[in-house]
Design a protein around this motif. Sequence first.
Motif, PDB file in Angstrom:
ATOM      1  N   ILE A 257      -1.938  30.516  -8.128  1.00 42.75           N
ATOM      2  CA  ILE A 257      -0.735  30.010  -7.465  1.00 42.75           C
ATOM      3  C   ILE A 257      -0.413  30.988  -6.344  1.00 42.75           C
ATOM      4  O   ILE A 257      -0.293  32.185  -6.577  1.00 42.75           O
ATOM      5  CB  ILE A 257       0.443  29.924  -8.453  1.00 42.75           C
TER       6      ILE A 257
ATOM      7  N   PHE B 143      -0.900  17.416  -0.127  1.00 45.01           N
ATOM      8  CA  PHE B 143      -0.739  17.913  -1.492  1.00 45.01           C
ATOM      9  C   PHE B 143      -0.647  16.770  -2.509  1.00 45.01           C
ATOM     10  O   PHE B 143      -1.207  16.847  -3.602  1.00 45.01           O
ATOM     11  CB  PHE B 143       0.507  18.794  -1.588  1.00 45.01           C
TER      12      PHE B 143
ATOM     13  N   GLY C 265      -1.264  25.974  -7.181  1.00 45.03           N
ATOM     14  CA  GLY C 265       0.118  25.676  -6.837  1.00 45.03           C
ATOM     15  C   GLY C 265       0.570  26.501  -5.655  1.00 45.03           C
ATOM     16  O   GLY C 265      -0.075  27.488  -5.295  1.00 45.03           O
ATOM     17  N   LEU C 266       1.693  26.106  -5.045  1.00 49.81           N
ATOM     18  CA  LEU C 266       2.243  26.814  -3.887  1.00 49.81           C
ATOM     19  C   LEU C 266       3.697  27.177  -4.145  1.00 49.81           C
ATOM     20  O   LEU C 266       4.478  26.364  -4.665  1.00 49.81           O
ATOM     21  CB  LEU C 266       2.158  25.937  -2.635  1.00 49.81           C
ATOM     22  N   VAL C 267       4.051  28.400  -3.756  1.00 46.56           N
ATOM     23  CA  VAL C 267       5.434  28.873  -3.783  1.00 46.56           C
ATOM     24  C   VAL C 267       5.782  29.299  -2.358  1.00 46.56           C
ATOM     25  O   VAL C 267       5.077  30.117  -1.764  1.00 46.56           O
ATOM     26  CB  VAL C 267       5.613  30.066  -4.740  1.00 46.56           C
ATOM     27  N   CYS C 268       6.861  28.756  -1.804  1.00 41.08           N
ATOM     28  CA  CYS C 268       7.245  29.127  -0.437  1.00 41.08           C
ATOM     29  C   CYS C 268       8.759  29.040  -0.268  1.00 41.08           C
ATOM     30  O   CYS C 268       9.475  28.526  -1.136  1.00 41.08           O
ATOM     31  CB  CYS C 268       6.542  28.249   0.591  1.00 41.08           C
TER      32      CYS C 268
ATOM     33  N   CYS D 284       9.692  25.206  -3.632  1.00 37.11           N
ATOM     34  CA  CYS D 284      10.235  25.838  -2.432  1.00 37.11           C
ATOM     35  C   CYS D 284      11.727  26.086  -2.624  1.00 37.11           C
ATOM     36  O   CYS D 284      12.281  25.825  -3.693  1.00 37.11           O
ATOM     37  CB  CYS D 284       9.985  24.968  -1.201  1.00 37.11           C
TER      38      CYS D 284
ATOM     39  N   GLY E 151       4.086  22.259  -6.365  1.00 39.22           N
ATOM     40  CA  GLY E 151       4.648  23.438  -5.725  1.00 39.22           C
ATOM     41  C   GLY E 151       6.156  23.526  -5.873  1.00 39.22           C
ATOM     42  O   GLY E 151       6.811  22.600  -6.366  1.00 39.22           O
TER      43      GLY E 151
END
Length: 368
Positions: A56, A106, A83-86, A115, A113
Amino acid sequence: MKNQKTTEAVLLLEDGTIYRGQSLGKIGTSGGELCFNTGMTGYQEIFTDPSYFGQIVITTVSHVGNYGVQQEEVESENIQIRGLVCKDFSHQFSRKTAEGSLQEYFEKAGVVGICEIDTRALVRHIRDKGAMNAVISSEITDVAELQTYLNSVPSMAGLELSSHVSTAAIYELKPEDAKYRVAVLDLGIKKNIINNLVSRGCEVKVFPYNTSFEEMEKWNPDGYFISNGPGDPAATTDAVKNVRLMLEKNKPLFGICLGHQVLAEANGIATYKMHNGHRGLNHPVKNLITGRSEITSQNHGFVVDAEQLKSHPNIEVTHVNLNDNTIEGIRMKSKPAFSVQYHPESSPGPHDSTYLFDEFVAILEKSK
């Protein structure tokens, strides 16, 4: 402009830390090792880099998705991150050449994800505590249920992952002016690495991660290339065995990232998991042979043991990281084999490190 389809999302870390924000991508649940990338651009290249498989990613740049996506900027055929964390996820994009939004990209790939969280605080936490497993969910809010899911996520240490990202079948790329035949052991190779070899007159034959040395040698290559990839290098035992056999042939050999670590393991030098790893476009590396420094792109969570290198009679350190003095490059004293930990094809300098491909071709020419 906020997307009305977002819902609450939860990020649970292995140490019990919880962040709550808004969903992005697919509504679902996903777990993996949580790490951060310090690059300010190039998010599509990051997301499609096979070396990120099982992870991630936290992006330290504030805005993600603002220039959309396009096919020519992928490093593999799939999104590789778990996964993405932003901070700010943009559902709108402004680049005319973009083929679609990151949200659509995505959703199609099934990537989950989160945000709208304080990524600066999260990165500081990971920087201090070290990379750790985490789970993102936009469908489960119960912490106990999330903890059960998180407990099932395997540790990156001891994990072999090249089998998940390597090509399933052998393929070839041959330029019109081909001068050299390079057999590539694909542990999770990026497309731009192949482009750099082909543009320098190399006919490239790419082999799956578990191909035997005998099968590769049947093609009678002039040299070998060992690619980047995900997972623990010590667990990539087939590749280590193959590299040992390659070295016995005394043909030119070049390794990048995981390929660098595998070359070290093949020489009996251990690797170990780093506290955080190096991931970004701004890592300074010094070439000890020329004395010059390079701005490099990096993506690795394991590193070659510097102490073991000191006493090795046949390995010379060629590059070191100027931030923490970790090993960034080695070469063998008695064989035409060398490797680097960073990614010369990514060109953040922008061309500080592409000379490494030229050096490989020069060795191929000399050995013919």
